[in-house]
Structures are given as structure tokens and as C-alpha cells.
Design a protein around this motif. Structure first.
Motif, mmCIF file in Angstrom:
data_model
loop_
_atom_site.group_PDB
_atom_site.id
_atom_site.type_symbol
_atom_site.label_atom_id
_atom_site.label_comp_id
_atom_site.label_asym_id
_atom_site.label_seq_id
_atom_site.Cartn_x
_atom_site.Cartn_y
_atom_site.Cartn_z
ATOM 1 N N LYS A 327 0.800 -1.224 0.000
ATOM 2 C CA LYS A 327 0.000 0.000 0.000
ATOM 3 C C LYS A 327 0.840 1.285 0.000
ATOM 4 O O LYS A 327 0.427 2.310 0.545
ATOM 5 N N ILE A 328 2.040 1.226 -0.601
ATOM 6 C CA ILE A 328 2.887 2.416 -0.748
ATOM 7 C C ILE A 328 3.043 2.716 -2.238
ATOM 8 O O ILE A 328 3.432 1.845 -3.014
ATOM 9 N N ALA A 329 2.746 3.944 -2.646
ATOM 10 C CA ALA A 329 2.944 4.375 -4.030
ATOM 11 C C ALA A 329 3.994 5.473 -4.068
ATOM 12 O O ALA A 329 4.086 6.289 -3.148
ATOM 13 N N TYR A 330 4.785 5.518 -5.142
ATOM 14 C CA TYR A 330 5.889 6.478 -5.243
ATOM 15 C C TYR A 330 5.859 7.173 -6.601
ATOM 16 O O TYR A 330 5.833 6.514 -7.645
ATOM 17 N N LEU A 331 5.842 8.499 -6.587
ATOM 18 C CA LEU A 331 5.942 9.280 -7.815
ATOM 19 C C LEU A 331 7.336 9.889 -7.882
ATOM 20 O O LEU A 331 7.715 10.709 -7.042
ATOM 21 N N LEU A 407 -2.566 5.680 -8.226
ATOM 22 C CA LEU A 407 -3.778 5.619 -7.401
ATOM 23 C C LEU A 407 -4.620 4.394 -7.734
ATOM 24 O O LEU A 407 -5.427 3.959 -6.906
ATOM 25 N N GLU A 408 -4.413 3.823 -8.910
ATOM 26 C CA GLU A 408 -5.115 2.592 -9.268
ATOM 27 C C GLU A 408 -4.687 1.420 -8.384
ATOM 28 O O GLU A 408 -5.391 0.420 -8.289
ATOM 29 N N THR A 409 -3.529 1.538 -7.708
ATOM 30 C CA THR A 409 -3.084 0.480 -6.792
ATOM 31 C C THR A 409 -3.746 0.612 -5.423
ATOM 32 O O THR A 409 -3.512 -0.220 -4.549
ATOM 33 N N ASP A 410 -4.558 1.661 -5.226
ATOM 34 C CA ASP A 410 -5.264 1.924 -3.967
ATOM 35 C C ASP A 410 -4.300 1.989 -2.789
ATOM 36 O O ASP A 410 -4.415 1.245 -1.813
ATOM 37 N N PRO A 411 -3.332 2.918 -2.831
ATOM 38 C CA PRO A 411 -2.343 3.005 -1.749
ATOM 39 C C PRO A 411 -2.901 3.674 -0.503
ATOM 40 O O PRO A 411 -3.837 4.471 -0.569
ATOM 41 N N ASP A 412 -2.304 3.348 0.649
ATOM 42 C CA ASP A 412 -2.573 4.080 1.883
ATOM 43 C C ASP A 412 -1.585 5.220 2.063
ATOM 44 O O ASP A 412 -1.889 6.243 2.673
ATOM 45 N N GLY A 426 -0.832 27.083 -13.374
ATOM 46 C CA GLY A 426 -2.195 26.567 -13.469
ATOM 47 C C GLY A 426 -2.262 25.087 -13.135
ATOM 48 O O GLY A 426 -3.092 24.646 -12.321
ATOM 49 N N ALA A 427 -1.372 24.291 -13.751
ATOM 50 C CA ALA A 427 -1.344 22.852 -13.481
ATOM 51 C C ALA A 427 -0.881 22.573 -12.059
ATOM 52 O O ALA A 427 -1.319 21.614 -11.426
ATOM 53 N N ARG A 428 -0.010 23.423 -11.542
ATOM 54 C CA ARG A 428 0.493 23.248 -10.177
ATOM 55 C C ARG A 428 -0.645 23.329 -9.159
ATOM 56 O O ARG A 428 -0.764 22.490 -8.273
ATOM 57 N N LEU A 429 -1.503 24.329 -9.311
ATOM 58 C CA LEU A 429 -2.634 24.459 -8.405
ATOM 59 C C LEU A 429 -3.577 23.270 -8.536
ATOM 60 O O LEU A 429 -4.164 22.810 -7.553
ATOM 61 N N ASN A 430 -3.692 22.745 -9.753
ATOM 62 C CA ASN A 430 -4.517 21.564 -9.985
ATOM 63 C C ASN A 430 -3.940 20.352 -9.251
ATOM 64 O O ASN A 430 -4.668 19.576 -8.618
ATOM 65 N N ILE A 431 -2.602 20.204 -9.300
ATOM 66 C CA ILE A 431 -1.935 19.100 -8.587
ATOM 67 C C ILE A 431 -2.124 19.264 -7.079
ATOM 68 O O ILE A 431 -2.391 18.294 -6.360
ATOM 69 N N TYR A 432 -2.006 20.489 -6.586
ATOM 70 C CA TYR A 432 -2.218 20.737 -5.160
ATOM 71 C C TYR A 432 -3.619 20.300 -4.728
ATOM 72 O O TYR A 432 -3.797 19.685 -3.665
ATOM 73 N N GLN A 433 -4.609 20.638 -5.541
ATOM 74 C CA GLN A 433 -5.984 20.264 -5.206
ATOM 75 C C GLN A 433 -6.156 18.752 -5.183
ATOM 76 O O GLN A 433 -6.847 18.200 -4.315
ATOM 77 N N ILE A 434 -5.510 18.058 -6.112
ATOM 78 C CA ILE A 434 -5.566 16.595 -6.132
ATOM 79 C C ILE A 434 -4.968 16.022 -4.849
ATOM 80 O O ILE A 434 -5.532 15.125 -4.219
ATOM 81 N N ILE A 435 -3.813 16.569 -4.437
ATOM 82 C CA ILE A 435 -3.142 16.089 -3.223
ATOM 83 C C ILE A 435 -4.016 16.322 -1.994
ATOM 84 O O ILE A 435 -4.162 15.442 -1.137
ATOM 85 N N ARG A 436 -4.616 17.501 -1.912
ATOM 86 C CA ARG A 436 -5.473 17.792 -0.755
ATOM 87 C C ARG A 436 -6.716 16.899 -0.738
ATOM 88 O O ARG A 436 -7.176 16.480 0.322
ATOM 89 N N THR A 437 -7.254 16.618 -1.910
ATOM 90 C CA THR A 437 -8.416 15.721 -1.981
ATOM 91 C C THR A 437 -8.049 14.327 -1.513
ATOM 92 O O THR A 437 -8.812 13.663 -0.799
ATOM 93 N N LEU A 438 -6.855 13.865 -1.890
ATOM 94 C CA LEU A 438 -6.383 12.547 -1.459
ATOM 95 C C LEU A 438 -6.215 12.512 0.059
ATOM 96 O O LEU A 438 -6.592 11.529 0.714
ATOM 97 N N LYS A 443 -5.827 9.348 2.904
ATOM 98 C CA LYS A 443 -4.492 8.910 2.509
ATOM 99 C C LYS A 443 -3.430 9.657 3.311
ATOM 100 O O LYS A 443 -3.630 10.801 3.734
ATOM 101 N N SER A 444 -2.289 9.022 3.513
ATOM 102 C CA SER A 444 -1.125 9.676 4.122
ATOM 103 C C SER A 444 -0.156 10.030 3.001
ATOM 104 O O SER A 444 0.176 9.174 2.175
ATOM 105 N N ILE A 445 0.309 11.266 2.998
ATOM 106 C CA ILE A 445 1.096 11.735 1.859
ATOM 107 C C ILE A 445 2.405 12.356 2.338
ATOM 108 O O ILE A 445 2.421 13.198 3.237
ATOM 109 N N LEU A 446 3.494 11.919 1.718
ATOM 110 C CA LEU A 446 4.823 12.468 1.981
ATOM 111 C C LEU A 446 5.247 13.261 0.752
ATOM 112 O O LEU A 446 5.327 12.710 -0.349
ATOM 113 N N VAL A 447 5.501 14.554 0.919
ATOM 114 C CA VAL A 447 5.896 15.422 -0.189
ATOM 115 C C VAL A 447 7.347 15.840 -0.009
ATOM 116 O O VAL A 447 7.697 16.471 0.995
ATOM 117 N N ILE A 448 8.177 15.464 -0.963
ATOM 118 C CA ILE A 448 9.578 15.893 -0.982
ATOM 119 C C ILE A 448 9.655 17.121 -1.876
ATOM 120 O O ILE A 448 9.241 17.075 -3.043
#
Length: 494
Positions: A327-331, A407-412, A426-438, A443-448
Motif C-alpha cells: 500500500k505504498i505508491a511512489y511518484l 492511485l489505481e493500486t489503492d495506496p494508503d 495553473g497545473a500546479r494548483l490543480n496538482i495541489y488540489q488533487i493532493i489535498r483531496t487525497l 491517505k497519508s502523503i509524503l511530499v519531498i
């Protein structure tokens, strides 16, 4: 450029754009995700033919219709993703356009007759005086690879220099080298076209700014007569609204990820926890060990010592696939090299991590896969359909494809290494919104991140790193970017 338009099947990338560049001037091309910036640069460099309109250069009799035309006219393009031959040495990459085996009795000796001093001089001009010419290029990180590509400005004659998002991977120190390089080029009478979305760099470098939106030229302004806020408003249509800093997550929330005394690569004795619904940021300078933490947690790098637990269960993943099963995903930070398969479509890349879900006895159920891909394209607002090659998309859309894939792997737990690197506002704010929705979904999220402002805007808590060790912890409500930067440099915070 005179009334240049460019159309692809189902997409109009540019519409009647006319621009003029002058000697000794920096003209910035700005625009949001998918505005047509890189398409414009490719047409200028002869790499893409215009559907209509023309490109001409003073002193060159023909129109620019091919890369060879551009070269003869004195146009030099520096790509967003540096053109580097990984198994060549640094020296061979500096002189890449001059390598030639024709007529040589020893075809493996491809270098032209150049002295070591010429190579060192070219490298020093872009801040790479400490890089040995015989070092293999694949040993260099993204920032150094970009500067290596820029060293070719010193050995290739040109009158026009196109910089297509070439600062996306560079550090602040290396941007100073880029700025010094551009100043020398300007003084030599070169016309510089700087394609970028990073306002601080645009305003530090450009004399004029052309703003594109949806393939059209919206405005052309003098840098001295405008502000970053005004340009951003032109880029995305509305004034950019800063996101409110997120509040700390309740201590009653479940501890989803627990890292204890982890040592791997440049990271030493790292310990922290992330609760369900929390976004934890790790901020530090290049070489501080940020990516070592991300890669060791996600099975991309071996841990020397320490432990990782998800929901209290130890995880000893030795590969990204094994981490996904825990349940760990890495981008990855380097999305073009590691994030997706270049010759795959959006649909193929989006379902790449879960092939078994859409197949039986090794045969893909195309109808089922297409139906899911259609949902993902709509959910993440990815430009282009499921059959579009991911490598043809802008950086922001590529990142959304990669997020959808994992996200298709359904990570925690989701580990994001520089999630908005090379992505416009513009895309950056969209990515931020996706992260906040997650995060809101539990979900637990680690941002480097290497951007202090991003860390405070996006994360509930921020840890700072210096020389591989955690040296501070901050909350956005009571901290400033100066606090994070001082901490990562070893200074005292206010």
C-alpha cells in the motif's frame, strides 16, 4: 513569426501567433499548461512544421522549415529535457553535435580535435568546473545534466538561443550560472527566447514577455511595466488565489506510516510518522538526502538500516511493485525517465501498475480497460484521450497520468518526490488540489520538495533536512519560508 498556426488531430495548439525577437534581447514566452509554449519553440527550431504562417530570420533567405534550416540560420534550441547520451562521457556530450565517424580509421574515436582546455572552459561557463570531462553522463543528476546540455552554447555557433523550460531542473545556484550565461549572450548580440512559467526567473531575465493562452497570443508586455501577478492573471484568466495553509492533523488520527532510524544513501537516522489524512513535507537543499528517504521507503533504493511500517506492519520492499503490495505508491522526481513509458498511450500508462485488473489468462479486456481510462481522463482532467501518447503531453498532464496510474493500486501511503517540478502555475494548483483531496479521503502523503513556499502551502507539517539529517519541524500557520531556508542551511530561525 508571422501568423503562425499549428493544429494536431482534434487539437489547435497555436492560432495566428506573430512575434519578433531582437538582437541583444530576452523575450520570454509564458503560458499555463497546454498554452502552446513548447509547440512554439519547436516550430521556431524547425522541429515541427507550422500548419500555416511562416518563420524567418534576418540574413537567412529561406523560411525555417526543418532543423537543418534552423541550424544554418543560427538557431540553437535547448530542450526542457536535456539531450544527453548517457553512456557517453561529459566531454563527448559537450561536443555532441560535432561527433563524426566519417572517414576515421578508428570510428570509436569520435571527438573532433579539441583540447581539454576547451572542454573545461565550456563546462566552467555553466558552473560545471568541478565535473571531470571523462565522467560518464549517466552519473549526473537532473540539474547537472541540464547544465551539461547548456554547455553546448559555448561550442555551437548561434545567433538565436531558444531556452525551452531549461531551468526546470536547475538549482538556485545553477540558475545564477544560467543568468550569467544569458547576460553574456545578450551582450554578444544574441536574441534569446526564454520559454518558462517561473515568474521569478522570467522577471530576472526577460526584457519583454509574450503571454500565450489556449494557443493564442494574449498580450506582449515590457517586463519593467508589469508585475508577476498581472502576468499570472493573463496566463490563467483569473487572478491566482493563494491556498490557505492547512491546519495540523488531529493526534487522534491513525498513524499510517512510521519510519524509524532509517539510513539510506545520503539520509541518516531518519525518524517520523504520518497520520491518516496528513500531508508531511520534507524540505531541504540538493544533496540533503530528500530523495534517498523517498526512494528507500518505496522500494526504489536499499535501506542500510532502520524500519518502515504501514499501519503497524513492517515493510521490507525491495522493489516499487513490492511496495505497492504494501500500500505504498511512489511518484518519481524524474517523471520522463522513470514515471511513464514514452511509447505508451495515456490509457496504457494509467493501467500499467494494475494489469491483472483488466486481463484474464494474460489477455487484456480492452473494453473494460478503455472504460476505466475514460473515467480517469475525466477525473484528473488530462488533456488528450486514452489513445494519446503520454510523452506528447505537457509536464502537468504527464504528472496527472502518473498520479492516476499509482492511485489505481489503492495506496494508503503516497510518496511524492518534487510533484510540481517543471509544471506551470495553473497545473500546479490543480496538482495541489488533487493532493489535498487525497489527504481528505484519508491517505497519508509524503511530499519531498525543494520549494519552501510549496511546502508551507501544501503540507500540515514540514521537516527540514541538512546533510542527511532532520534538523527542524515546522507548521505552516506559525512559520515562514525564511524559517525553512535558515533551518536547512543550519542557521537559527526567528
Amino acid at each position: 513569426m508571422n501568423q503562425v498556426s499549428k493544429s494536431y488531430p482534434g487539437v489547435k495548439a497555436l492560432e495566428s501567433v506573430s512575434l519578433t525577437g531582437f538582437t541583444g534581447e530576452v523575450l520570454a514566452i509564458c503560458g499555463a499548461n497546454g498554452a502552446g509554449k513548447s509547440t512554439l519553440a519547436k516550430i521556431l527550431a524547425g522541429q515541427e512544421p507550422a500548419t500555416s504562417g511562416s518563420v524567418s530570420v534576418t540574413g537567412y533567405d529561406s523560411e525555417i522549415r526543418s532543423p537543418s534550416d534552423a541550424e544554418e540560420a543560427g538557431i540553437l534550441l535547448m530542450h526542457q529535457e536535456p539531450l544527453i547520451v548517457e553512456d557517453f562521457t561529459v566531454e563527448e556530450n559537450v561536443w555532441l553535435s560535432r561527433l563524426n565517424s566519417a572517414g576515421r580509421s578508428k570510428p570509436w574515436n569520435l571527438l573532433p580535435r579539441v583540447s581539454k582546455g576547451q572542454t573545461v572552459q565550456a563546462l566552467s561557463a555553466v558552473g560545471l568546473e568541478g565535473v571531470h570531462p571523462q565522467r560518464l553522463a549517466h552519473e549526473l543528476g537532473p540539474g547537472l545534466r541540464q547544465m551539461l546540455a547548456l554547455s553546448r552554447t559555448q561550442v555551437n555557433a548561434h545567433r538565436i538561443l531558444l531556452l525551452d523550460e531549461t531551468t526546470a531542473s536547475t538549482t538556485e545556484d545553477h540558475f545564477k550560472d544560467v543568468l550569467a550565461l544569458v547576460d553574456r549572450e545578450r551582450a554578444a548580440g544574441v536574441s534569446i527566447i526564454f520559454v518558462s512559467h517561473r515568474m521569478d526567473e522570467v522577471f530576472a531575465m526577460a526584457d519583454r514577455i509574450a503571454v500565450l493562452r489556449n494557443g493564442e497570443l494574449i498580450d506582449l508586455v515590457n517586463t519593467a511595466e508589469t508585475t508577476p501577478e498581472e502576468v499570472l492573471t493573463l496566463m490563467i484568466g483569473d487572478a491566482v488565489q493563494a491556498m490557505d495553509a492547512p491546519a495540523p492533523v488531529s493526534e487522534a488520527a491513525e498513524e499510517m506510516l512510521e519510519v524509524e532510524r532509517l539510513t539510506s544513501g545520503a539520509a541518516t537516522d531518519i525518524s517520523f510518522t504520518i497520520r491518516a489524512g496528513e500531508v508531511l513535507g520534507i524540505y531541504g537543499l540538493v544533496g540533503s538526502g530528500r530523495s534517498s528517504i523517498a526512494r528507500s521507503i518505496s522500494g526504489n533504493q536499499t535501506r542500510d538500516s532502520g524500519s518502515v511500517k504501514v499501519r503497524g506492519i513492517p515493510v521490507t520492499a525491495k522493489s516499487p511493485g513490492e511496495a505497492a503490495r504494501h500500500k505504498i505508491a511512489y511518484l518519481t522526481e524524474d517523471r520522463r525517465r522513470e514515471g511513464f513509458v514514452p511509447d505508451f498511450t495515456n490509457g496504457m500508462n494509467m493501467t500499467l501498475a494494475v494489469p491483472g485488473r483488466f486481463s484474464r489468462f494474460g489477455v487484456i479486456n480492452v473494453r473494460k480497460e478503455r472504460a476505466r481510462v475514460k473515467q480517469l481522463i475525466k477525473q484528473f482532467q488530462v488533456k488528450g484521450g486514452g489513445d494519446t501518447l503520454t510523452r506528447t503531453l505537457s509536464g502537468g498532464n504527464q504528472q496527472k497520468v502518473i498520479i492516476a496510474k499509482w492511485l489505481e493500486t489503492d495506496p494508503d501511503v503516497i510518496v511524492l518526490d518534487e510533484p510540481t517540478k517543471g509544471i506551470d502555475v495553473g497545473a500546479r494548483l490543480n496538482i495541489y488540489q488533487i493532493i489535498r483531496t487525497l489527504a481528505a479521503s484519508g491517505k497519508s502523503i509524503l511530499v519531498i520538495t525543494s520549494e519552501a513556499e510549496e511546502a508551507l502551502m501544501l503540507c500540515n507539517r514540514v521537516l527540514t533536512l541538512k546533510e542527511g539529517r532532520i534538523v527542524g519541524e515546522f507548521t505552516p500557520a506559525t512559520s515562514t519560508t525564511d524559517d525553512l531556508i535558515r533551518s536547512s542551511l543550519g542557521g537559527e530561525t526567528a
